[in-house]
Design an enzyme around this catalytic site. Sequence first.
Site, PDB file in Angstrom:
ATOM      1  N   ASP A   1     -38.823  66.552  14.151  1.00  0.00           N
ATOM      2  CA  ASP A   1     -39.737  66.813  15.250  1.00  0.00           C
ATOM      3  C   ASP A   1     -41.194  66.640  14.467  1.00  0.00           C
ATOM      4  O   ASP A   1     -41.111  66.367  13.286  1.00  0.00           O
ATOM      5  CB  ASP A   1     -39.841  68.378  15.600  1.00  0.00           C
ATOM      6  CG  ASP A   1     -40.913  68.922  16.601  1.00  0.00           C
ATOM      7  OD1 ASP A   1     -41.217  68.053  17.299  1.00  0.00           O
ATOM      8  OD2 ASP A   1     -41.285  69.910  16.547  1.00  0.00           O
TER       9      ASP A   1
ATOM     10  N   ASP B   1     -44.913  68.302  15.109  1.00  0.00           N
ATOM     11  CA  ASP B   1     -45.894  69.332  15.107  1.00  0.00           C
ATOM     12  C   ASP B   1     -44.906  70.577  14.276  1.00  0.00           C
ATOM     13  O   ASP B   1     -43.818  70.916  14.527  1.00  0.00           O
ATOM     14  CB  ASP B   1     -46.161  69.651  16.247  1.00  0.00           C
ATOM     15  CG  ASP B   1     -47.152  68.710  16.960  1.00  0.00           C
ATOM     16  OD1 ASP B   1     -47.978  68.341  16.402  1.00  0.00           O
ATOM     17  OD2 ASP B   1     -46.560  68.294  18.133  1.00  0.00           O
TER      18      ASP B   1
END
Length: 524
Positions: free
Chosen positions: A77, A79
């Site tokens: 991912d 963030d």
Amino acid sequence: LLSSLQRRTISRIYNRNNTMRVRQLDDLNLPTIKCKHKCFPSAPDLIPPGACNLLNSSTIYANNEVDLSEVDIYGFDYDYTLALYSNALNALIYNTARNFLIEHFKYPEGIRKYDYLPNFAVRGLHYDIQKGLLMKIDAFHYIQPGTVYRGLSPVPDEHVLELFGGTYHIPLQQDSGFYGKGPKVKQFMDIFSIPEMTLLAVANDFFITNDIEYDPVHLFKDVSEAIGMVHLKGYMYKWIMQDLDKFILRGEETEAVLHRLVSHGKKLFLITNSPFSFVDKGMTHMVGKDWRDFFDVVIVQADKPHFFTDCIKPFRRLDGNGDLRWEKIKSLDKGQIYKQGNLFDFLRLTGWRGSKVLYFGDHLYSDLADLMLRHGWRTAAIVPELEQETRVVSTSRYSLNLTWLQALTGLMERLQTYRDPESKQILQEWQKEREELRVMTKNMFNPQFGSIFRTCHNPTYFSRRLCRFSDVYMASLSCLLNYDLSYIFYPRRTPLQHEAPLWMDQLCTGCMKTPFLEEMSHIR
């Protein structure tokens, strides 16, 4: 603290001529137990060998056995995984959402006087939408006493029992669903939700302290929309891109991890909900303008968790300007940027399946749950709070509190079999002190809600999900730099309640779970 413990009359119980006696700690002549690392020279008699300050926040913790030599593909991912953000971001999200609440939803101007409270809420809390209560729930769906807040004020335990029909238990049908969104209770699982919890608390507090009638359900909906507007309108992306040095932390460590993995022949991919322009700016800042060379597949605006569960949206390619192309996607090529899509097409086009894939993310539901349960990928949770939690657990004060708490619980467990008045009085005193120790221990993490991993003695609901949906977990991606890529992570074998504690660091209460064992053996 140590001297106060030494003065207490609750040290050892022994039975002589069927009479219970309690001795002073100083009179016991107990064997000296010293930490071999000499972490607590001032308290050698109270700290068991396993309790020392060698906990390292750069450790990777295993819930399941993982052999890195079997992992060929690493997914990420963006963030709070590849990019870690400073706490200054939470304050901006809160302030902007508060202004939306006042200006767009026409809430009272008085709410503006509430500044952001950075240390009020913690991740993993539950919010009762209809009652307007923020609370901490354990792995067995029980509310932890002393952690229920309406607004900024704690709700007395007796009132909590009244509100929930005489019990601390939250029924399954009311609790949060698989993705943390139940009909009456929501769990806040990601780090971005901390400003939302704080805004809910201060808005509730404003109405309560000013004796203004309001509907908690409407408030919850409006605060959720106000927080959503911060993201949908792109404010957060704009703030970060305008001052990357201020908001992005430890970017050089991300670069080191990616370089190490690629140099060992591993394939990398990125699946994020963030837009390409934002990711490109951040990755260029951390890794350099050629950051895409590290990744075999890059997918933006993926719409997780739906990306992992639905097979509706097709992949679309973005050109160099970030504009959508119209051709059908027949392969996922290195150097290209793809938008949306779904995991089923991803698996078909790449062939990356099963335990040879290890995916890193910070959100247990949106990032990890489906990958582990439905597709058999290995999963790694990024939990930045581990840094602060391990610092607390490594302190001598925490070790003393916990050691004495465990010892006291063991003494209470044994004393409860005695029915004479003196024993009952001592048991009441111990129960009171045990509650005091629990509060002291909780406050060391967060005065309102304590540790994100534990209630008084049980794992939290968050901790249970962490163990269920992640094979390993760590404070940051950079923890990988401490391990060889053929390393095997072994989970600690902790004894179950019916098993004997055979390891020194597991010795605690529980050795005398059956106080009448001798009598039972005679009967048999």
